[in-house]
Design an enzyme around this catalytic site. Structure first.
Site, PDB file in Angstrom:
ATOM      1  N   GLU A  73       0.848  -1.200   0.000  1.00 56.32           N
ATOM      2  CA  GLU A  73       0.000   0.000   0.000  1.00 56.32           C
ATOM      3  C   GLU A  73       0.877   1.241   0.000  1.00 56.32           C
ATOM      4  O   GLU A  73       1.820   1.339   0.777  1.00 56.32           O
ATOM      5  CB  GLU A  73      -0.846  -0.070   1.283  1.00 56.32           C
ATOM      6  CG  GLU A  73      -1.618   1.163   1.640  1.00 56.32           C
ATOM      7  CD  GLU A  73      -2.399   0.981   2.955  1.00 56.32           C
ATOM      8  OE1 GLU A  73      -2.498  -0.154   3.480  1.00 56.32           O
ATOM      9  OE2 GLU A  73      -2.897   1.994   3.456  1.00 56.32           O
ATOM     10  N   ASP A 130       0.298   5.017   0.678  1.00 53.23           N
ATOM     11  CA  ASP A 130      -0.617   6.079   1.094  1.00 53.23           C
ATOM     12  C   ASP A 130      -0.062   7.428   0.646  1.00 53.23           C
ATOM     13  O   ASP A 130       0.793   8.007   1.298  1.00 53.23           O
ATOM     14  CB  ASP A 130      -0.794   6.056   2.618  1.00 53.23           C
ATOM     15  CG  ASP A 130      -1.459   4.792   3.091  1.00 53.23           C
ATOM     16  OD1 ASP A 130      -2.357   4.301   2.378  1.00 53.23           O
ATOM     17  OD2 ASP A 130      -1.087   4.269   4.148  1.00 53.23           O
ATOM     18  N   GLU A 173      -3.211  10.821   3.562  1.00 48.37           N
ATOM     19  CA  GLU A 173      -4.189  10.555   4.614  1.00 48.37           C
ATOM     20  C   GLU A 173      -4.270  11.861   5.370  1.00 48.37           C
ATOM     21  O   GLU A 173      -3.259  12.349   5.899  1.00 48.37           O
ATOM     22  CB  GLU A 173      -3.718   9.441   5.527  1.00 48.37           C
ATOM     23  CG  GLU A 173      -3.604   8.123   4.786  1.00 48.37           C
ATOM     24  CD  GLU A 173      -3.540   6.944   5.733  1.00 48.37           C
ATOM     25  OE1 GLU A 173      -4.595   6.368   6.036  1.00 48.37           O
ATOM     26  OE2 GLU A 173      -2.434   6.622   6.183  1.00 48.37           O
ATOM     27  N   HIS A 198       3.861   1.415   2.646  1.00 47.50           N
ATOM     28  CA  HIS A 198       3.845   0.167   3.434  1.00 47.50           C
ATOM     29  C   HIS A 198       4.182  -0.964   2.453  1.00 47.50           C
ATOM     30  O   HIS A 198       3.586  -1.022   1.382  1.00 47.50           O
ATOM     31  CB  HIS A 198       2.450  -0.178   3.954  1.00 47.50           C
ATOM     32  CG  HIS A 198       1.798   0.817   4.850  1.00 47.50           C
ATOM     33  ND1 HIS A 198       1.699   0.644   6.203  1.00 47.50           N
ATOM     34  CD2 HIS A 198       1.143   1.971   4.579  1.00 47.50           C
ATOM     35  CE1 HIS A 198       1.018   1.644   6.744  1.00 47.50           C
ATOM     36  NE2 HIS A 198       0.669   2.468   5.781  1.00 47.50           N
TER      37      HIS A 198
END
Ligand SMILES: *[C@@H]1O[C@H](CO)[C@@H](O)[C@H](O)[C@H]1NC(C)=O
Ligand SMILES: *[C@@H]1O[C@H](CO)[C@@H](O)[C@H](O)[C@H]1NC(C)=O
Length: 442
Positions: free
Chosen positions: A219, A221, A224, A235
Site C-alpha cells: 500500500e 498512502d 491521509e 507500506h
C-alpha cells in the site's frame, strides 16, 4: 481439486434491482485527458437473496439462514448495483469527486466510502508510479479531527480478483478485490467470495465485523489527511500480489500481534507535525487547509527501483516544498521519504522498523512496478479514533513521535463525529499522472 469444487459452489453473482452505473471522472495522463469512472467497494453494497429483497447481510451480521457457510452464501446471495449519490453520498462532476461522510438514504444510513478508479466497466486503472509523478487537488476544509480523507494505491488485481477466483462473478465492476497492508479482516468479501465463515460482529461498530480471512497487499498512502494533520506513508509486504491470510498471518486483525503478518502495518510516515513542524499544515497556516491545495508526489527512480518519495504543495500559484524535519534525536534533516529517512525516524522515535524489515524501498520499487489501483476514500476510525494521525498517540505518551497533530486525545470518537460532523465532505479533483515536474505549474 477439492479447492476447485468448493470454489465453484461459492460464486457470488450480481443483483438486478439497481443497474450499476459508475460515476464518470476525468483525469489527465501524460497531458492527455482520460474519461475514467469510479466504483464503490463491494463491502458497502447491499447483499441480498438472488431474485428477492431479503438481506444476506444486515448491520454487522451475515444471515444464519442464507449464509450458514461461505459456499452456500455465495450460491444464495448477490451483490447489488449502487445508487452513488442517494445511498453513498458520492457525486462526480468533470474531474472532481466529492465524498460525503454520513448519508441518510431511503433504506440505510451510510458512513464513509471507498472507491476505485476504473479504466473501463470491468477493469481497474493500473498505475506504475516508478519514476513518475502523481498530482491531485484536495479540499479538506470540511474535514475535522477524527476523519480521514485518504487517496492511496494498493496492489489489487486489475480484474478485482476474477481470474484468481473464478467464482467471483462480480469483479471490478462491483468493486471486489480489496487488500491493503493491514491485511484487513473486516471485508465481507475477499476477491468477491463471502468472508462469512467465523464472522464476528464488531462491538463498537454497528455496520462492521471480522471474518476468518484477511486480504494483504502493499500500500502506498499518497494522502491521509484532515484539516488538522496529514501524512504520506509507504507500506510494503513480502508478497508481490494480493494474498489471502487467516489467523495470526493477518497480524492484529487475525488475533496475532501487530507485526505477525507478511506486511508492514506501520509504514514509514512523513507527517509534518509529527516530524517537528507545527505551523506547516492547518487552517491559516503555510499550507492553508481552509482552501483547496494541489498535492504533488514524486517517485524518484526507474525500472523496478524507487529511492525517494518527494512531496510538494501548490497553493495560490506558489509551490511550497515539503517541510523539513526538526527532531532533536535525528542528526540530519529530511523533507522526503527514503530508506535513510525511515531508519533515522524509527530509531529516533523508538518505533519497530517493520518497513525496513519487510524490504523497505527495494520492496516498494518491486511492488509499485507491478501496478497499483487508485483508491479514494473517507473514513472514521473505530479502533483508535484517528489519533495516530491527528493527535497524541499513544495518548499518555510524551515520547518523541507521539505528538502527531493538534487534535484533542478525546476527539475522533466515531459516535461523536458521525452525529456532530455528519455533513463533512472531502473533494478530490484534477488527478494528474506523468513525468516528474510535468503535472503542476512552477
Ligand atoms: C517488533 O516486530 C517484531 C516482528 O517484526 C516483533 O517480534 C517484536 O515483538 C516487535 N517489537 C515491539 C516492541 O513491538
Ligand atoms: C516549518 O516550515 C516552514 C516552511 O518550510 C519553515 O519556514 C519553518 O521554519 C518551519 N518551522 C519549523 C519549526 O521547523
Amino acid at each position: 481439486m477439492l479447492g476447485a469444487l468448493v470454489a465453484l459452489a461459492s460464486c457470488i453473482g450480481v443483483g438486478t434491482n439497481t443497474p450499476e452505473k459508475h460515476p464518470d471522472l476525468k483525469w489527465t495522463n501524460g497531458g492527455s485527458s482520460v474519461s475514467g469512472s469510479i466504483v464503490v467497494d463491494s463491502n458497502w453494497r447491499w447483499t441480498h437473496i438472488k431474485g428477492e429483497t431479503k438481506n444476506c447481510y444486515d448491520g454487522n451480521l451475515w444471515s444464519d439462514k442464507y449464509c450458514p457457510d461461505a459456499a452456500t452464501c455465495g450460491k444464495n446471495c448477490v451483490l447489488e448495483g449502487a445508487d452513488y449519490s442517494g445511498t453513498y453520498g458520492v457525486t462526480t462532476s468533470g474531474d472532481a469527486a466529492t465524498l460525503k461522510f454520513v448519508t441518510h438514504g431511503q433504506y440505510s444510513t451510510n458512513v464513509g466510502s471507498r472507491l476505485y478508479l476504473l479504466k473501463d466497466e470491468k477493469t481497474y486503472q493500473m498505475f506504475n508510479l516508478v519514476g513518475k509523478e502523481f498530482t491531485f487537488t484536495v479540499d479538506v476544509s470540511n474535514l475535522p479531527c477524527g476523519l480521514n480523507g485518504a487517496l492511496y494505491f494498493v496492489q489489487m488485481d486489475s480484474d478485482g480478483g476474477m481470474a484468481k477466483y473464478p467464482d467471483n462473478q462480480a469483479g471490478a465492476k462491483y468493486g471486489t478485490g480489496y487488500c491493503d497492508a493491514q491485511c484487513p479482516t473486516d471485508l465481507k468479501f475477499i476477491n468477491g467470495i463471502p468472508n462469512s465463515d467465523g464472522w464476528k460482529p464488531q462491538k463498537n461498530d454497528k455496520n462492521s465485523g471480522n471474518g476468518k480471512y484477511g486480504s494483504c497487499c502493499s500500500e502506498m498512502d499518497i494522502w491521509e489527511a484532515n484539516s488538522m494533520a496529514t501524512a504520506y506513508t509507504p507500506h510494503v509486504c513480502d508478497k508481490l500480489e494480493q494474498t489471502r491470510c487467516s489467523g495470526s498471518a493477518c497480524g492484529q486483525n487475525g488475533g496475532g500481534d501487530r507485526f505477525s503478518s507478511s506486511c508492514d502495518p506501520d509504514g514509514c510516515d512523513f507527517n509534518s507535525w509529527r516530524m517537528g513542524n507545527k505551523t506547516f499544515w492547518g487552517p491559516g497556516l503555510i499550507v492553508d487547509t481552509k482552501k483547496p491545495v494541489q498535492v504533488v508526489t514524486q517517485f524518484v527512480g526507474s525500472g523496478g527501483s524507487v529511492t525517494e518519495i518527494k512531496r510538494k504543495y501548490v497553493q495560490g500559484g506558489k509551490v511550497i516544498d515539503n517541510s523539513m524535519t526538526n527532531i532533536a534525536a535525528m542528526s540530519k534533516q529530511y523533507n522526503s521519504v527514503s530508506d535513510e529517512f525511515c531508519q533515522a525516524q524509527k530509531k529516533a522515535f523508538g518505533d519497530n522498523d517493520s518497513f525496513t524489515k519487510h524490504g523497505g524501498f527495494r520492496q516498494l520499487g518491486a511492488t509499485l512496478s507491478k501496478g497499483h489501483v487508485l483508491v479514494l476514500s473517507l473514513w472514521d476510525d473505530h479502533d483508535v479514533n484517528m489519533l495516530w494521525l491527528d493527535s497524541v498517540y499513544p495518548t499518555n505518551s510524551n515520547k518523541p513521535g507521539a505528538d502527531r497533530g493538534p487534535c484533542k486525545t478525546s476527539s475522533g470518537v466515531p459516535s461523536d463525529v458521525e452525529s456532530q460532523n455528519a455533513d463533512s465532505t472531502v473533494k478530490y479533483s484534477d488527478i494528474r499522472f506523468g513525468a516528474i515536474d510535468s503535472t503542476y505549474s512552477k
